[in-house]
Design an enzyme around this catalytic site. Structure first.
Site, PDB file in Angstrom:
ATOM      1  N   LYS A  90       0.833  -1.207   0.000  1.00 42.61           N
ATOM      2  CA  LYS A  90       0.000   0.000   0.000  1.00 42.61           C
ATOM      3  C   LYS A  90       0.867   1.256   0.000  1.00 42.61           C
ATOM      4  O   LYS A  90       0.652   2.169  -0.800  1.00 42.61           O
ATOM      5  CB  LYS A  90      -0.894   0.012   1.253  1.00 42.61           C
ATOM      6  N   ASN A  91       1.852   1.268   0.911  1.00 43.58           N
ATOM      7  CA  ASN A  91       2.608   2.505   1.110  1.00 43.58           C
ATOM      8  C   ASN A  91       3.521   2.828  -0.063  1.00 43.58           C
ATOM      9  O   ASN A  91       4.011   3.956  -0.168  1.00 43.58           O
ATOM     10  CB  ASN A  91       3.398   2.442   2.411  1.00 43.58           C
ATOM     11  N   ARG A 131      -4.135  10.742   4.622  1.00 39.54           N
ATOM     12  CA  ARG A 131      -2.998  11.652   4.754  1.00 39.54           C
ATOM     13  C   ARG A 131      -1.977  11.516   3.647  1.00 39.54           C
ATOM     14  O   ARG A 131      -1.290  12.473   3.307  1.00 39.54           O
ATOM     15  CB  ARG A 131      -2.301  11.391   6.087  1.00 39.54           C
ATOM     16  N   ASP A 144      -4.728  12.658  13.278  1.00 36.43           N
ATOM     17  CA  ASP A 144      -5.434  11.400  13.075  1.00 36.43           C
ATOM     18  C   ASP A 144      -5.183  10.496  14.268  1.00 36.43           C
ATOM     19  O   ASP A 144      -4.709  10.951  15.309  1.00 36.43           O
ATOM     20  CB  ASP A 144      -5.041  10.737  11.747  1.00 36.43           C
ATOM     21  N   ASP A 173       4.378   0.266  12.013  1.00 39.32           N
ATOM     22  CA  ASP A 173       3.146  -0.369  11.528  1.00 39.32           C
ATOM     23  C   ASP A 173       3.025  -1.833  11.961  1.00 39.32           C
ATOM     24  O   ASP A 173       1.945  -2.407  11.887  1.00 39.32           O
ATOM     25  CB  ASP A 173       3.067  -0.276   9.999  1.00 39.32           C
ATOM     26  N   VAL A 177       8.243   6.112  16.879  1.00 32.44           N
ATOM     27  CA  VAL A 177       7.974   6.840  15.629  1.00 32.44           C
ATOM     28  C   VAL A 177       6.741   7.742  15.757  1.00 32.44           C
ATOM     29  O   VAL A 177       6.807   8.933  15.464  1.00 32.44           O
ATOM     30  CB  VAL A 177       7.852   5.862  14.436  1.00 32.44           C
TER      31      VAL A 177
HETATM   32  C1  UD1 Z   1       4.593   6.550   6.444  1.00 35.76           C
HETATM   33  C2  UD1 Z   1       3.614   5.408   6.282  1.00 35.76           C
HETATM   34  C3  UD1 Z   1       3.122   4.935   7.628  1.00 35.76           C
HETATM   35  C4  UD1 Z   1       4.300   4.562   8.503  1.00 35.76           C
HETATM   36  C5  UD1 Z   1       5.302   5.714   8.570  1.00 35.76           C
HETATM   37  C6  UD1 Z   1       6.587   5.377   9.327  1.00 35.76           C
HETATM   38  C7  UD1 Z   1       2.501   5.859   4.170  1.00 35.76           C
HETATM   39  C8  UD1 Z   1       1.242   6.199   3.491  1.00 35.76           C
HETATM   40  N1  UD1 Z   1       2.467   5.872   5.517  1.00 35.76           N
HETATM   41  O1  UD1 Z   1       3.909   7.634   7.066  1.00 35.76           O
HETATM   42  O2  UD1 Z   1       2.279   3.799   7.430  1.00 35.76           O
HETATM   43  O3  UD1 Z   1       3.840   4.259   9.801  1.00 35.76           O
HETATM   44  O4  UD1 Z   1       5.686   6.103   7.240  1.00 35.76           O
HETATM   45  O5  UD1 Z   1       7.182   4.259   8.773  1.00 35.76           O
HETATM   46  O6  UD1 Z   1       3.506   5.578   3.560  1.00 35.76           O
HETATM   47  N2  UD1 Z   1       7.067  14.029  11.097  1.00 35.76           N
HETATM   48  C9  UD1 Z   1       7.173  15.364  11.436  1.00 35.76           C
HETATM   49  N3  UD1 Z   1       7.163  16.293  10.431  1.00 35.76           N
HETATM   50  C10 UD1 Z   1       7.071  15.941   9.117  1.00 35.76           C
HETATM   51  C11 UD1 Z   1       6.961  14.585   8.782  1.00 35.76           C
HETATM   52  C12 UD1 Z   1       6.966  13.650   9.799  1.00 35.76           C
HETATM   53  O7  UD1 Z   1       7.257  15.716  12.604  1.00 35.76           O
HETATM   54  O8  UD1 Z   1       7.084  16.835   8.255  1.00 35.76           O
HETATM   55  C13 UD1 Z   1       7.080  13.015  12.174  1.00 35.76           C
HETATM   56  C14 UD1 Z   1       5.759  12.256  12.271  1.00 35.76           C
HETATM   57  O9  UD1 Z   1       4.819  12.948  13.059  1.00 35.76           O
HETATM   58  C15 UD1 Z   1       6.211  10.962  12.900  1.00 35.76           C
HETATM   59  C16 UD1 Z   1       7.579  10.740  12.272  1.00 35.76           C
HETATM   60  O10 UD1 Z   1       8.017  12.012  11.829  1.00 35.76           O
HETATM   61  O11 UD1 Z   1       6.365  11.102  14.280  1.00 35.76           O
HETATM   62  C17 UD1 Z   1       7.579   9.759  11.118  1.00 35.76           C
HETATM   63  O12 UD1 Z   1       6.715  10.161  10.105  1.00 35.76           O
HETATM   64  P1  UD1 Z   1       6.931   9.777   8.577  1.00 35.76           P
HETATM   65  O13 UD1 Z   1       8.112   8.868   8.434  1.00 35.76           O
HETATM   66  O14 UD1 Z   1       6.897  11.023   7.773  1.00 35.76           O
HETATM   67  O15 UD1 Z   1       5.626   8.906   8.275  1.00 35.76           O
HETATM   68  P2  UD1 Z   1       4.576   9.097   7.108  1.00 35.76           P
HETATM   69  O16 UD1 Z   1       5.289   9.340   5.827  1.00 35.76           O
HETATM   70  O17 UD1 Z   1       3.511  10.045   7.554  1.00 35.76           O
END
Ligand code: UD1
Length: 429
Positions: free
Chosen positions: A24-25, A95, A119, A307, A329
């Site tokens: 999916k991701n 998202r 969320d 996840d 995370v």
């Molecule tokens: C993606 C995955 C999700 C997975 C996550 C971590 C998809 C659709 N989703 O989510 O299933 O759990 O990776 O492996 O691919 N953060 C910030 N600022 C930002 C971006 C992130 O503070 O601009 C923080 C987030 O709140 C979180 C951490 O960084 O605490 C990790 O987030 P991130 O790796 O960006 O996850 P997603 O891409 O949202």
């Protein structure tokens, strides 16, 4: 509005074979990357899940069309008249919609993308996406909940991410690929889905090196073209099936797996007592008896994925002793713990740590899925309960798992879906 529940009854050991779905991701980001160049794309191994439908709806709103072909591939046609806008109704549903920000800026020079809200993982900011894109020359303003971005010509530069964010790394890849000059992303996320996206972009004509390592170098090109691509296997589905096996016992063969993406998971499950052996293009696994307790901590890849944690906690709820789990995370990602507790799981939350005292049996109960993996974890937990478990809000599970009920039934799980009209007495939130 129709709602659906899953009813799971304990039914003994699992047996059989499952071909794992595409990730999916990864699929969602590849779909977003189709914004980058005109033409006809063919994506194979895209899971038929509702998040993919959401991304198709978003592409449709941008005037990019998608359709499922008879051979199961997803065909996406991107013409010249893209509307560079991701409206709130669609971003709010998923998202991952923010993945269109980078490609829209790179290909169209502008983007209007609704600011994602919080969320069930807690607050999920996109500040790192925006700072990275700003370093490449984009300018942003936030009005009425919409992020408005502009970039006449993105320029390559060095971006050091404060944290290896998956989404930020992906947006930077999709923007840098068409930028003028070289972009270097330091402290990049290393997830296999990032490497899949880079492989897709390179096939389109991009020049990206180092995806899968902490330093990614992107030499911008002037033009990209539409291509065909096969999505990597979904490692989170593998984790779901293996933890289900750990609770129910039995023997499973998983096909179309990349065991090299699963090293730490296989190691941890092995310490819990599962026997897992990689085979040509797949995995064979066997489980019997109660799992042994282990300590686990989530980290960016190659660490243990956040996840996986809800499903691992469901398995450890049956362990013969006490386990400690740490969520590094998404600190707010523990809502499922209360649902597991309704089934008698002995789990204490202490900040971002969990203390899990394993019990011999959980007790089937009515529970609620609060997100995709939380829902999957409740199904895993239900397999060892002393009676039926009813999981409400099963639509969360449909966001990430293709034909979940049918596939699990195929390996011996007693699971059925019950659709009903929402009644007034039901809690709506
Ligand atoms: C993606 C995955 C999700 C997975 C996550 C971590 C998809 C659709 N989703 O989510 O299933 O759990 O990776 O492996 O691919 N953060 C910030 N600022 C930002 C971006 C992130 O503070 O601009 C923080 C987030 O709140 C979180 C951490 O960084 O605490 C990790 O987030 P991130 O790796 O960006 O996850 P997603 O891409 O949202």
């Amino acid at each position: 509005m129709g709602v659906s529940r899953l009813v799971v009854r304990p039914a003994g050991p699992l047996r059989g074979e499952i071909t794992v779905q595409g990730a999916k991701n990864s699929a969602l980001k590849l779909m977003a990357a189709c914004v980058l160049a005109e033409g006809r794309y063919v994506l194979r191994n895209v899971p038929r899940i509702s998040d993919v439908d959401h991304m198709l709806a978003l592409l449709d709103a941008m005037r990019i069309s998608g359709r499922w072909r008879e051979d199961g591939a997803l065909e996406i046609v991107r013409g010249s008249d893209v509307v560079p806008e991701a409206p709130y109704e669609l971003v709010e549903r998923m998202r991952a919609s923010s993945a269109v920000l980078g490609p829209l800026l790179a290909a169209m020079g502008q983007a209007r993308v609704a600011m994602p809200g919080g969320d069930d993982f807690g607050s999920r900011p996109i500040d790192m996406h925006l700072h990275g894109l700003e370093a490449l020359g984009a300018e942003f303003s936030l009005t009425h909940g919409m992020i408005e971005g502009r970039a006449t010509q993105l320029r390559g530069t060095e971006v050091v991410l404060e944290y290896p964010s998956v989404g930020a790394t992906e947006n930077l890849l999709m923007a840098g690929v068409l930028a003028d000059g070289r972009t270097t992303v330091q402290n990049a996320a290393r997830e296999p889905e990032i490497a899949d996206l880079a492989a897709f972009l390179n096939r389109m004509g991009g020049r990206i090196l180092g995806a899968g390592s902490p330093t990614i170098t992107i030499d911008g090109v002037a033009e990209l073209r539409a291509v065909e691509h096969t999505v990597v296997p979904d490692r989170i589905e593998v984790a779901t099936l293996l933890t289900a096996l750990g609770v129910a016992g039995g023997e499973l063969t998983l096909r179309a797996v990349r065991p090299d993406h699963l090293d730490l998971l296989i190691d941890k499950l092995g310490r819990m007592g599962l026997r897992i052996s990689p085979e040509e293009g797949g995995l064979w696994a066997m489980a019997s008896g109660r799992p042994r307790p282990v300590d686990i901590a989530t980290l960016p890849y190659p660490g243990l994925a956040t996840d996986y944690l809800p499903m691992l906690v469901a398995l450890l709820a049956y362990a013969d002793g006490t386990s400690y789990a740490t969520e590094n995370v998404f600190s707010g990602r523990f809502r499922y713990v209360g649902e597991l507790a309704r089934m008698g799981a002995q789990v204490r939350v202490d900040g971002h740590h969990l203390v899990i005292d394993g019990v011999r049996r959980l007790s089937g109960a009515p529970v609620r899925a609060v997100d995709i993996r939380a829902g999957a974890a409740l199904v895993v937990a239900a397999l060892g309960a002393d009676g039926p478990t009813t999981i409400a809000d099963a639509h969360h599970i449909d966001r990430g798992y293709e034909h979940f009920v049918e596939r699990l039934r195929g390996v011996g799980v007693d699971i059925e879906r019950v659709d009903s009209e929402r009644v007034d007495s039901e809690r709506i939130d």
